[in-house]
Motif scaffolding. Structure first.
Motif, PDB file in Angstrom:
ATOM      1  N   ASP A  78       0.826  -1.200   0.000  1.00 44.58           N
ATOM      2  CA  ASP A  78       0.000   0.000   0.000  1.00 44.58           C
ATOM      3  C   ASP A  78       0.869   1.262   0.000  1.00 44.58           C
ATOM      4  N   VAL A  79       0.535   2.211  -0.863  1.00 47.11           N
ATOM      5  CA  VAL A  79       1.313   3.433  -1.005  1.00 47.11           C
ATOM      6  C   VAL A  79       1.300   4.268   0.281  1.00 47.11           C
ATOM      7  N   THR A  80       0.184   4.298   0.976  1.00 44.94           N
ATOM      8  CA  THR A  80       0.129   5.072   2.225  1.00 44.94           C
ATOM      9  C   THR A  80       1.044   4.462   3.268  1.00 44.94           C
ATOM     10  N   ARG A  81       1.042   3.147   3.383  1.00 44.86           N
ATOM     11  CA  ARG A  81       1.907   2.501   4.377  1.00 44.86           C
ATOM     12  C   ARG A  81       3.377   2.686   4.036  1.00 44.86           C
ATOM     13  N   ARG A  82       3.712   2.652   2.751  1.00 47.40           N
ATOM     14  CA  ARG A  82       5.109   2.941   2.378  1.00 47.40           C
ATOM     15  C   ARG A  82       5.455   4.382   2.729  1.00 47.40           C
ATOM     16  N   GLY A  83       4.511   5.291   2.535  1.00 50.98           N
ATOM     17  CA  GLY A  83       4.724   6.687   2.909  1.00 50.98           C
ATOM     18  C   GLY A  83       4.917   6.855   4.400  1.00 50.98           C
ATOM     19  N   VAL A  84       4.149   6.114   5.190  1.00 49.82           N
ATOM     20  CA  VAL A  84       4.305   6.156   6.647  1.00 49.82           C
ATOM     21  C   VAL A  84       5.705   5.697   7.033  1.00 49.82           C
ATOM     22  N   LEU A  85       6.170   4.622   6.413  1.00 52.95           N
ATOM     23  CA  LEU A  85       7.536   4.148   6.702  1.00 52.95           C
ATOM     24  C   LEU A  85       8.572   5.201   6.326  1.00 52.95           C
ATOM     25  N   ASP A  86       8.388   5.848   5.178  1.00 50.58           N
ATOM     26  CA  ASP A  86       9.308   6.921   4.778  1.00 50.58           C
ATOM     27  C   ASP A  86       9.324   8.029   5.819  1.00 50.58           C
ATOM     28  N   ARG A  87       8.141   8.395   6.291  1.00 49.64           N
ATOM     29  CA  ARG A  87       8.051   9.463   7.294  1.00 49.64           C
ATOM     30  C   ARG A  87       8.710   9.037   8.598  1.00 49.64           C
ATOM     31  N   LEU A  88       8.449   7.821   9.046  1.00 47.58           N
ATOM     32  CA  LEU A  88       9.012   7.344  10.311  1.00 47.58           C
ATOM     33  C   LEU A  88      10.519   7.118  10.228  1.00 47.58           C
ATOM     34  N   ALA A  89      11.039   6.934   9.046  1.00 46.45           N
ATOM     35  CA  ALA A  89      12.493   6.806   8.889  1.00 46.45           C
ATOM     36  C   ALA A  89      13.195   8.100   9.297  1.00 46.45           C
ATOM     37  N   ARG A  90      12.462   9.218   9.253  1.00 47.63           N
ATOM     38  CA  ARG A  90      13.030  10.509   9.660  1.00 47.63           C
ATOM     39  C   ARG A  90      12.821  10.800  11.141  1.00 47.63           C
ATOM     40  N   CYS A  93       4.421   6.359  17.054  1.00 43.61           N
ATOM     41  CA  CYS A  93       4.882   5.301  16.150  1.00 43.61           C
ATOM     42  C   CYS A  93       6.361   5.484  15.864  1.00 43.61           C
ATOM     43  N   ARG A  94       7.046   4.367  15.718  1.00 44.91           N
ATOM     44  CA  ARG A  94       8.464   4.391  15.324  1.00 44.91           C
ATOM     45  C   ARG A  94       8.749   3.170  14.466  1.00 44.91           C
ATOM     46  N   ILE A  95       9.848   3.220  13.748  1.00 41.16           N
ATOM     47  CA  ILE A  95      10.259   2.085  12.914  1.00 41.16           C
ATOM     48  C   ILE A  95      10.436   0.860  13.811  1.00 41.16           C
ATOM     49  N   GLY A  96       9.939  -0.277  13.364  1.00 36.67           N
ATOM     50  CA  GLY A  96       9.977  -1.504  14.152  1.00 36.67           C
ATOM     51  C   GLY A  96      11.226  -2.339  13.930  1.00 36.67           C
ATOM     52  N   PRO A  97      11.248  -3.513  14.538  1.00 41.62           N
ATOM     53  CA  PRO A  97      12.441  -4.360  14.504  1.00 41.62           C
ATOM     54  C   PRO A  97      12.624  -5.160  13.218  1.00 41.62           C
ATOM     55  N   CYS A  98      11.593  -5.284  12.404  1.00 43.61           N
ATOM     56  CA  CYS A  98      11.688  -6.098  11.181  1.00 43.61           C
ATOM     57  C   CYS A  98      12.662  -5.447  10.208  1.00 43.61           C
ATOM     58  N   ARG A  99      13.658  -6.205   9.775  1.00 44.42           N
ATOM     59  CA  ARG A  99      14.677  -5.656   8.873  1.00 44.42           C
ATOM     60  C   ARG A  99      14.490  -6.093   7.431  1.00 44.42           C
ATOM     61  N   LEU A 100      13.491  -6.897   7.143  1.00 45.69           N
ATOM     62  CA  LEU A 100      13.141  -7.327   5.789  1.00 45.69           C
ATOM     63  C   LEU A 100      14.249  -8.118   5.092  1.00 45.69           C
ATOM     64  N   GLU A 101      15.098  -8.784   5.864  1.00 46.48           N
ATOM     65  CA  GLU A 101      16.199  -9.532   5.260  1.00 46.48           C
ATOM     66  C   GLU A 101      15.710 -10.698   4.406  1.00 46.48           C
ATOM     67  N   GLU A 102      14.739 -11.473   4.908  1.00 41.52           N
ATOM     68  CA  GLU A 102      14.212 -12.596   4.128  1.00 41.52           C
ATOM     69  C   GLU A 102      13.523 -12.097   2.864  1.00 41.52           C
ATOM     70  N   GLU A 103      12.782 -11.003   2.998  1.00 43.67           N
ATOM     71  CA  GLU A 103      12.087 -10.444   1.852  1.00 43.67           C
ATOM     72  C   GLU A 103      13.073  -9.947   0.793  1.00 43.67           C
ATOM     73  N   MET A 104      14.145  -9.304   1.238  1.00 47.84           N
ATOM     74  CA  MET A 104      15.156  -8.818   0.291  1.00 47.84           C
ATOM     75  C   MET A 104      15.869  -9.978  -0.395  1.00 47.84           C
ATOM     76  N   ALA A 105      16.106 -11.060   0.326  1.00 47.68           N
ATOM     77  CA  ALA A 105      16.738 -12.240  -0.276  1.00 47.68           C
ATOM     78  C   ALA A 105      15.818 -12.860  -1.326  1.00 47.68           C
ATOM     79  N   TRP A 106      14.522 -12.912  -1.040  1.00 49.12           N
ATOM     80  CA  TRP A 106      13.552 -13.451  -1.990  1.00 49.12           C
ATOM     81  C   TRP A 106      13.528 -12.601  -3.254  1.00 49.12           C
ATOM     82  N   ILE A 107      13.490 -11.304  -3.094  1.00 46.08           N
ATOM     83  CA  ILE A 107      13.501 -10.390  -4.242  1.00 46.08           C
ATOM     84  C   ILE A 107      14.803 -10.530  -5.028  1.00 46.08           C
ATOM     85  N   ALA A 108      15.920 -10.677  -4.329  1.00 48.64           N
ATOM     86  CA  ALA A 108      17.222 -10.806  -4.998  1.00 48.64           C
ATOM     87  C   ALA A 108      17.274 -12.047  -5.881  1.00 48.64           C
TER      88      ALA A 108
END
Length: 121
Positions: free
Chosen positions: A18-30, A73-88
């Protein structure tokens, strides 16, 4: 991918779809933000933003903490390593396919160029 993490893996991709959820993550990264700040930023109701944050929290991408009436809200502990490996893995497949396609195109161009020279003679 390990079988026991399939639910989290699926939750991550669902959250990121979802574009809104990706936007939320972008905002929380700051930096951290309240649900109210996020709702204002994305011009939506508190209830709507809370639903988006719940999806992100379920995936481990966001954590929340309620102090008084404010949920931060703050960025959580999930680092998306498995997801990045799958995409790779899929990126490698597609890179190989595009390289093969480039080879076919180059060969067709050489053949076309060779035919063009014969016609001129």
């Amino acid at each position: 991918m390990v079988q026991h993490s399939a639910a989290r893996f699926n939750a991550s991709f669902a959250a990121l779809a979802d574009v809104t959820r990706r936007g939320v993550l972008d905002r929380l990264a700051r930096g951290d933000a309240s649900i109210t700040e996020l709702a204002d930023r994305f011009e939506m109701t508190l209830t709507g933003m809370k639903k988006h944050v719940d999806v992100l929290e379920l995936a481990g991408l966001v954590t929340t903490e309620k102090v008084g009436r404010v949920r931060t809200c703050r960025i959580g502990p999930c680092r998306l390593e498995e997801e990045m490996a799958w995409i790779a893995r899929y990126r490698q497949v597609w890179d190989a396919r595009f390289e093969a396609l480039d080879g076919v195109i180059d060969e067709l161009k050489r053949e076309e160029k060779g035919r063009g020279r014969k016609k001129r003679k």
